[in-house]
Write a protein that holds these residues in place. Structure first.
Motif, PDB file in Angstrom:
ATOM      1  N   ARG A   1     -11.347  12.813   1.803  1.00  0.00           N
ATOM      2  CA  ARG A   1     -11.624  11.504   1.216  1.00  0.00           C
ATOM      3  C   ARG A   1     -10.466  10.539   1.440  1.00  0.00           C
ATOM      4  NH1 ARG A   1     -14.179  11.100  -4.688  1.00  0.00           N
ATOM      5  NH2 ARG A   1     -15.875  11.982  -3.444  1.00  0.00           N
ATOM      6  N   THR A   2      -9.229  11.032   1.359  1.00  0.00           N
ATOM      7  CA  THR A   2      -8.063  10.192   1.625  1.00  0.00           C
ATOM      8  C   THR A   2      -8.123   9.619   3.041  1.00  0.00           C
ATOM      9  OG1 THR A   2      -6.687  11.461   0.091  1.00  0.00           O
ATOM     10  CG2 THR A   2      -5.538  10.154   1.762  1.00  0.00           C
ATOM     11  N   LEU A   3      -8.501  10.483   3.992  1.00  0.00           N
ATOM     12  CA  LEU A   3      -8.623  10.036   5.375  1.00  0.00           C
ATOM     13  C   LEU A   3      -9.722   8.984   5.503  1.00  0.00           C
ATOM     14  CD1 LEU A   3      -8.137  10.259   8.455  1.00  0.00           C
ATOM     15  CD2 LEU A   3      -9.851  12.080   8.454  1.00  0.00           C
ATOM     16  N   CYS A   4     -10.884   9.212   4.859  1.00  0.00           N
ATOM     17  CA  CYS A   4     -12.009   8.267   4.960  1.00  0.00           C
ATOM     18  C   CYS A   4     -11.629   6.903   4.417  1.00  0.00           C
ATOM     19  CB  CYS A   4     -13.217   8.823   4.203  1.00  0.00           C
ATOM     20  SG  CYS A   4     -13.982  10.250   5.017  1.00  0.00           S
TER      21      CYS A   4
ATOM     22  N   LYS B   1       0.843  -1.190   0.000  1.00  0.00           N
ATOM     23  CA  LYS B   1       0.000   0.000   0.000  1.00  0.00           C
ATOM     24  C   LYS B   1       0.879   1.241   0.000  1.00  0.00           C
ATOM     25  CE  LYS B   1      -3.875  -2.188   2.336  1.00  0.00           C
ATOM     26  NZ  LYS B   1      -4.756  -2.204   3.526  1.00  0.00           N
ATOM     27  N   ASP B   2       0.487   2.184  -0.851  1.00  0.00           N
ATOM     28  CA  ASP B   2       1.265   3.423  -0.922  1.00  0.00           C
ATOM     29  C   ASP B   2       0.336   4.590  -0.641  1.00  0.00           C
ATOM     30  OD1 ASP B   2      -0.258   3.399  -3.162  1.00  0.00           O
ATOM     31  OD2 ASP B   2       1.382   3.393  -4.597  1.00  0.00           O
ATOM     32  N   GLY B   3       0.874   5.788  -0.757  1.00  0.00           N
ATOM     33  CA  GLY B   3       0.114   6.985  -0.428  1.00  0.00           C
ATOM     34  C   GLY B   3       0.574   7.560   0.888  1.00  0.00           C
ATOM     35  N   MET B   4       0.245   8.807   1.101  1.00  0.00           N
ATOM     36  CA  MET B   4       0.755   9.528   2.265  1.00  0.00           C
ATOM     37  C   MET B   4       0.297   8.929   3.595  1.00  0.00           C
ATOM     38  SD  MET B   4      -1.604  12.942   1.794  1.00  0.00           S
ATOM     39  CE  MET B   4      -0.612  13.845   2.953  1.00  0.00           C
ATOM     40  N   MET B   5      -0.858   8.242   3.603  1.00  0.00           N
ATOM     41  CA  MET B   5      -1.341   7.664   4.848  1.00  0.00           C
ATOM     42  C   MET B   5      -0.527   6.442   5.254  1.00  0.00           C
ATOM     43  SD  MET B   5      -3.712   9.711   5.758  1.00  0.00           S
ATOM     44  CE  MET B   5      -4.307   8.813   7.163  1.00  0.00           C
ATOM     45  N   TYR B   6       0.199   5.837   4.288  1.00  0.00           N
ATOM     46  CA  TYR B   6       0.965   4.612   4.562  1.00  0.00           C
ATOM     47  C   TYR B   6       2.467   4.860   4.566  1.00  0.00           C
ATOM     48  CZ  TYR B   6      -3.543   2.455   3.583  1.00  0.00           C
ATOM     49  OH  TYR B   6      -4.873   2.117   3.604  1.00  0.00           O
ATOM     50  N   THR B   7       2.912   5.823   3.775  1.00  0.00           N
ATOM     51  CA  THR B   7       4.358   6.071   3.661  1.00  0.00           C
ATOM     52  C   THR B   7       4.822   7.181   4.596  1.00  0.00           C
ATOM     53  OG1 THR B   7       3.962   7.597   1.808  1.00  0.00           O
ATOM     54  CG2 THR B   7       4.381   5.284   1.272  1.00  0.00           C
ATOM     55  N   GLU B   8       3.900   7.987   5.084  1.00  0.00           N
ATOM     56  CA  GLU B   8       4.267   9.059   6.006  1.00  0.00           C
ATOM     57  C   GLU B   8       3.689   8.764   7.394  1.00  0.00           C
ATOM     58  OE1 GLU B   8       3.436  12.929   4.370  1.00  0.00           O
ATOM     59  OE2 GLU B   8       3.882  12.274   2.330  1.00  0.00           O
ATOM     60  N   LYS B   9       3.859   9.722   8.286  1.00  0.00           N
ATOM     61  CA  LYS B   9       3.487   9.510   9.694  1.00  0.00           C
ATOM     62  C   LYS B   9       1.982   9.541   9.940  1.00  0.00           C
ATOM     63  CE  LYS B   9       3.863  14.457  10.721  1.00  0.00           C
ATOM     64  NZ  LYS B   9       4.493  15.487  11.565  1.00  0.00           N
ATOM     65  N   TRP B  10       1.191  10.020   8.955  1.00  0.00           N
ATOM     66  CA  TRP B  10      -0.222  10.288   9.213  1.00  0.00           C
ATOM     67  C   TRP B  10      -1.027   9.018   9.521  1.00  0.00           C
ATOM     68  CZ3 TRP B  10       0.116  15.041  10.173  1.00  0.00           C
ATOM     69  CH2 TRP B  10       0.922  15.885   9.402  1.00  0.00           C
ATOM     70  N   GLY B  11      -0.722   7.959   8.816  1.00  0.00           N
ATOM     71  CA  GLY B  11      -1.436   6.715   9.070  1.00  0.00           C
ATOM     72  C   GLY B  11      -1.209   6.195  10.484  1.00  0.00           C
TER      73      GLY B  11
END
Length: 410
Positions: free
Chosen positions: A97-100, A49-59
């Motif tokens: 939407r990314t968060l949802c 899985k990629d995207g900022m929620m998985y590659t950065e601290k947000w997830g």
């Protein structure tokens, strides 16, 4: 792969240059170079899985918040909108939407009760039965009648028995079970049912354990079987009988059978389901009849004393000697002379008794005469346009004898 194989063949077996392969096959030079000289090793299709929620601290931040909220009551937990606002204050640049999408994915993989959504393949021991009602249709006296077929199936052998009934009340359920026990020649040791109103009391909460009605417990004690009640809206817990209800409907009620009486239809179904056992079990590759013979050895014996199925109730009548039964108004002669009338109800009949013990009225229950007209106007219009279809129509067998003879004259 066939194109790649062709490039490899021209390069390795024919000794062609990259430019010659490009010219021969009419492809890009880089494509020819890639597949001619580079090794084509298989790679796993597993995608990370990629995207900022998985590659950065947000997830990770959102996951921690969701775990914390799990310890609170639902009404005290943060909503997705609140989580989004809190993230924005920390410098989150993504969209709502990314968060949802992330929260939805997290909830699917972190079930609160750690409940496995998959099903276990169950092993059913002999003499374990499942029971359920199914609504079907028959024709009586030239009109459609709704049939509430009580079906009992045995998952071990896949044998089945069915009794047509006019309703699904307590009297019909107990009478139907009695008939099913007689047909099977014994009593199952364990019966699984859903939350049938005649057998199970209504619970105040989904978490409350199902409780059987007193009348059903008395019936159960007489025959000695054990009861398992399915969870609400969990038809898969008795999937064998669910499938068997559909099997009976599509194989024996695909066109509404002609019924002279419930007793006659019961016997017809018994004969048909007995013949149906002369086929292979869907999984065990053995005749259902042979498996059923083995299973009968595990059944409980029928009790020597018959269980009387009836219901006593007191009703009041109006000044017109009328009272309600089965959502219909019935007339009881001279009933207004008494403060209350005692009704004795069986699955098909009722008896009205006065306080002095006099039988004032006795007749079939109102739902025994409940029917719907066959749409003959529409059917006959179709037959006028297509007269050749008359001998093959599903409605042909419902015609009165003289009418049928007249219409089928060559």
């Amino acid at each position: 792969m066939s194109d790649i194989n062709c490039i490899k063949f021209l390069r390795n077996n024919k000794g062609l240059s990259i430019s010659k392969i490009q010219e021969t096959l009419g492809i890009n030079w880089r494509t020819a170079k890639k597949y001619a000289d580079e090794d084509q090793l298989p790679k796993s299709n597993l995608k990370q899985k990629d995207g900022m929620m998985y590659t950065e601290k947000w997830g990770e931040i959102v996951s921690d918040w969701l775990v914390e909220d799990r310890k609170l009551k639902k009404k005290s937990r943060r909503t997705k909108k609140q989580i989004f606002i809190d993230l924005k204050e920390l410098g989150f640049k993504g969209s709502y939407r990314t968060l949802c999408y992330f929260v939805s994915d997290w909830e699917n993989t972190h079930n609160e009760d750690e409940f496995d959504k998959g099903y276990d393949r169950l092993e059913h021991p002999p003499s374990e039965a499942q029971v359920d009602f199914g609504i079907m249709e028959a024709v009586k006296d030239g009109e459609f009648v709704d049939i509430h077929a009580l079906v009992m199936s045995f998952p071990y052998s896949n044998a089945a028995f069915a009794v047509p009934l006019p309703s699904e009340n307590q009297e019909c359920l107990l009478h139907g079970l009695k008939e099913l026990f007689k047909q099977s020649g014994g009593v199952p040791r364990k019966i699984r049912i859903d939350n049938l109103t005649p057998a199970v009391k209504k619970t105040r909460s989904k978490l409350e354990e199902a409780q059987l009605t007193d009348t059903f417990i008395q019936f159960q004690n007489h025959y000695g079987f054990e009861v398992q009640v399915c969870n609400p809206r969990s038809g898969h817990e008795k999937g064998n009988v669910e499938n068997k209800v559909g099997y009976v409907r599509y194989n024996f009620f695909s066109t509404s059978p002609i019924m002279n009486s419930f007793e006659e239809l019961t016997e017809t179904l018994r004969v048909q389901l007995t013949k149906d056992r002369e086929r292979l079990h869907y999984e065990k590759e053995e005749l259902i009849e042979n498996l059923w013979i083995k299973e009968t050895k595990y059944l409980l014996d029928l009790p020597s004393q018959d269980y009387p199925v009836f219901k006593d109730t007191d009703v009041k009548v109006n000044k017109y000697n009328e009272t309600k039964l089965d959502n219909s108004v019935i007339h009881i002669p001279r009933a207004a002379n008494y403060p209350v009338i005692h009704l004795i109800l069986t699955w098909d009949r009722y008896k009205a008794v006065s306080t002095d013990g006099e039988i004032l009225s006795e007749d079939y229950r109102p739902y025994m005469n409940k029917s719907r007209a066959i749409p003959w106007t529409t059917v006959l219009k179709d037959w006028i346009r297509k007269p050749r279809v008359v001998p093959y129509s599903r409605y042909n067998k419902y015609l009165p004898g003289r009418v049928k003879d007249y219409l089928l004259v060559d």
